[in-house]
Write a protein that holds these residues in place. Structure first.
Motif, PDB file in Angstrom:
ATOM      1  N   ASP A   2      43.474  37.375  41.570  1.00 36.21           N
ATOM      2  CA  ASP A   2      43.528  35.965  41.213  1.00 36.21           C
ATOM      3  C   ASP A   2      43.853  35.112  42.430  1.00 36.21           C
ATOM      4  OD1 ASP A   2      46.764  35.076  40.728  1.00 36.21           O
ATOM      5  OD2 ASP A   2      46.289  37.197  40.911  1.00 36.21           O
ATOM      6  N   THR A   3      43.531  33.833  42.348  1.00 42.38           N
ATOM      7  CA  THR A   3      43.714  32.924  43.487  1.00 42.38           C
ATOM      8  C   THR A   3      45.175  32.832  43.915  1.00 42.38           C
ATOM      9  OG1 THR A   3      41.796  31.616  42.804  1.00 42.38           O
ATOM     10  CG2 THR A   3      43.383  30.557  44.267  1.00 42.38           C
ATOM     11  N   HIS A   6      46.156  35.835  46.023  1.00 39.05           N
ATOM     12  CA  HIS A   6      45.555  35.780  47.355  1.00 39.05           C
ATOM     13  C   HIS A   6      46.308  34.801  48.261  1.00 39.05           C
ATOM     14  CE1 HIS A   6      42.240  38.489  46.889  1.00 39.05           C
ATOM     15  NE2 HIS A   6      41.634  37.781  45.944  1.00 39.05           N
ATOM     16  N   LEU A   7      46.630  33.635  47.747  1.00 42.00           N
ATOM     17  CA  LEU A   7      47.348  32.652  48.551  1.00 42.00           C
ATOM     18  C   LEU A   7      48.749  33.144  48.914  1.00 42.00           C
ATOM     19  CD1 LEU A   7      46.299  29.373  46.690  1.00 42.00           C
ATOM     20  CD2 LEU A   7      45.446  30.211  48.886  1.00 42.00           C
ATOM     21  N   SER A  41      43.148  34.119  53.528  1.00 40.12           N
ATOM     22  CA  SER A  41      43.356  34.935  52.336  1.00 40.12           C
ATOM     23  C   SER A  41      42.559  34.433  51.142  1.00 40.12           C
ATOM     24  CB  SER A  41      44.847  34.963  51.960  1.00 40.12           C
ATOM     25  OG  SER A  41      45.561  35.773  52.866  1.00 40.12           O
ATOM     26  N   HIS A  42      42.128  33.188  51.198  1.00 40.56           N
ATOM     27  CA  HIS A  42      41.346  32.634  50.091  1.00 40.56           C
ATOM     28  C   HIS A  42      39.886  32.404  50.473  1.00 40.56           C
ATOM     29  CE1 HIS A  42      40.442  30.526  46.416  1.00 40.56           C
ATOM     30  NE2 HIS A  42      40.068  29.452  47.074  1.00 40.56           N
ATOM     31  N   ASP A  45      36.602  33.471  48.665  1.00 35.51           N
ATOM     32  CA  ASP A  45      36.377  32.923  47.325  1.00 35.51           C
ATOM     33  C   ASP A  45      35.921  31.466  47.342  1.00 35.51           C
ATOM     34  OD1 ASP A  45      36.861  35.253  46.023  1.00 35.51           O
ATOM     35  OD2 ASP A  45      38.902  34.776  45.403  1.00 35.51           O
ATOM     36  N   HIS A 107      41.896  40.478  51.632  1.00 40.35           N
ATOM     37  CA  HIS A 107      41.318  39.857  50.435  1.00 40.35           C
ATOM     38  C   HIS A 107      40.198  40.726  49.875  1.00 40.35           C
ATOM     39  CE1 HIS A 107      39.669  36.244  48.143  1.00 40.35           C
ATOM     40  NE2 HIS A 107      38.703  37.138  48.061  1.00 40.35           N
ATOM     41  N   ASP A 111      39.952  42.901  46.309  1.00 40.36           N
ATOM     42  CA  ASP A 111      38.864  42.681  45.359  1.00 40.36           C
ATOM     43  C   ASP A 111      38.121  43.987  45.065  1.00 40.36           C
ATOM     44  OD1 ASP A 111      39.450  40.037  45.114  1.00 40.36           O
ATOM     45  OD2 ASP A 111      37.759  39.300  46.285  1.00 40.36           O
TER      46      ASP A 111
END
Length: 320
Positions: A2-3, A6-7, A41-42, A45, A107, A111
């Motif tokens: 999830d976002t 990752h952040l 890290s994001h 996406d 990241h 995934d």
């Protein structure tokens, strides 16, 4: 994942960089590093913008080229170079690039460990890689990294202690989940007495998993609770007759077939024609198959309408 996770990992990667002393004591370098690892890290996406062109485009693009081998090296350059220039720390460009690269690679690695998967070998191979080891959100990892980040940022905790410990526990946790997954795959195969392809998929609960087994003629779905195998549904495979074949060229179906792994298709007769339903059995939940394509045909097998996506509420499982 999830976002939010990752952040968060972006923040703790900045902390890990400080733990190695490579970041030094320059406030400008520290700020640039924090932004670089959080954005890195994001960054893969950012492909979610494809949603603006519809769900078919999103399915084709998400976790594809932005998670590919070239992207692992391009994202760090796109992020670190402007940051090094804007913070006037061009002499630290190499260090910023390295930690941004770590953030992007981590990241993609995370995934790869969940059930949705990632096309991380593009352009060499377009195969979807999904290890089915971690859930889309892992409470244990989120708590560990949140605690380390808060202790460091709010209470002046020692980065050289907090973040090696946090990432050591992370790798240990992934190792345990991988071992657990392999053990459960064997348990399901033994319980069902089949040599079919078996997926064991995690949930937020550490000892609750779901499974899908595909054989030549059937799909078996069920769950594991504390290693107890519970069979729930058996879906027969349907032959691809003319009604089903009439939907293969539909845009949504083509997008679905490029992503789905365990494909179940069936059709129903309606008053004004037929309805063909394509589903990915991996994402079954509560005796339903909530992800796929619904195609409406008239009596002459002309496509009237189709819809690709989730047949569930946003807050209902599965979360992928």
């Amino acid at each position: 994942m999830d976002t939010g996770s990752h952040l968060l990992f972006g923040v703790t990667l900045a902390g890990l960089a400080h733990a190695t002393t490579l970041a030094g004591n320059d406030p400008a370098v520290s700020q640039a590093l924090m932004i670089a690892t959080v954005v890195g890290s994001h960054a893969p996406d950012f492909d979610t913008v494809a949603r603006l062109r519809g769900f078919s485009a999103y399915i084709r693009f998400h976790r594809g080229v932005t998670h590919s081998i070239p992207a692992l090296f391009l994202w760090p350059l796109v992020i670190s170079l402007p940051l090094a220039w804007s913070f006037d720390v061009m002499d630290q460009l190499g260090m910023l690039y390295f930690w941004t690269w770590i953030a992007v690679v981590f990241h993609v690695f995370l995934d790869m460990l969940n059930a949705y998967g990632v096309q991380c070998a593009r352009p060499i191979n377009r195969r979807w890689v999904h290890m089915d080891v971690l859930a889309i959100f892992e409470p244990f990892l989120f708590v560990i990294h949140s605690a380390a980040a808060i202790w460091w940022l709010a209470f002046g905790g020692e980065a050289s202690v907090l973040f090696p410990a946090a990432y050591g526990l992370t790798l240990l946790y992934i190792g345990v989940r991988t071992w657990q997954h392999r053990r459960l795959v064997k348990r399901v195969a033994a319980a069902l007495e089949t040599n079919g392809v078996c997926h064991v998929i995690p949930s937020f609960h550490p000892f609750h998993w779901r499974f899908v087994v595909e054989t030549d003629k059937l799909f078996y779905t069920g769950k594991l609770e504390y290693a107890h195998v519970i069979l729930e549904e058996v879906y027969p495979k349907q032959q691809h007759d003319d009604i089903i074949k009439a939907t293969v060229g539909v845009d949504g179906v083509r997008a679905f077939l490029g992503f789905a792994q365990r494909i179940h298709v069936t059709w129903n007769e309606r008053q004004d024609g037929y309805e063909v339903i394509w589903s990915d059995v991996r994402f079954w939940y509560n005796r339903k198959l909530p992800f796929g394509v619904e195609v409406q045909l008239d009596r002459d097998l002309n496509v009237v309408n189709h819809q690709l996506g989730w047949r569930k509420k946003a807050w209902d499982p599965p979360f992928v």
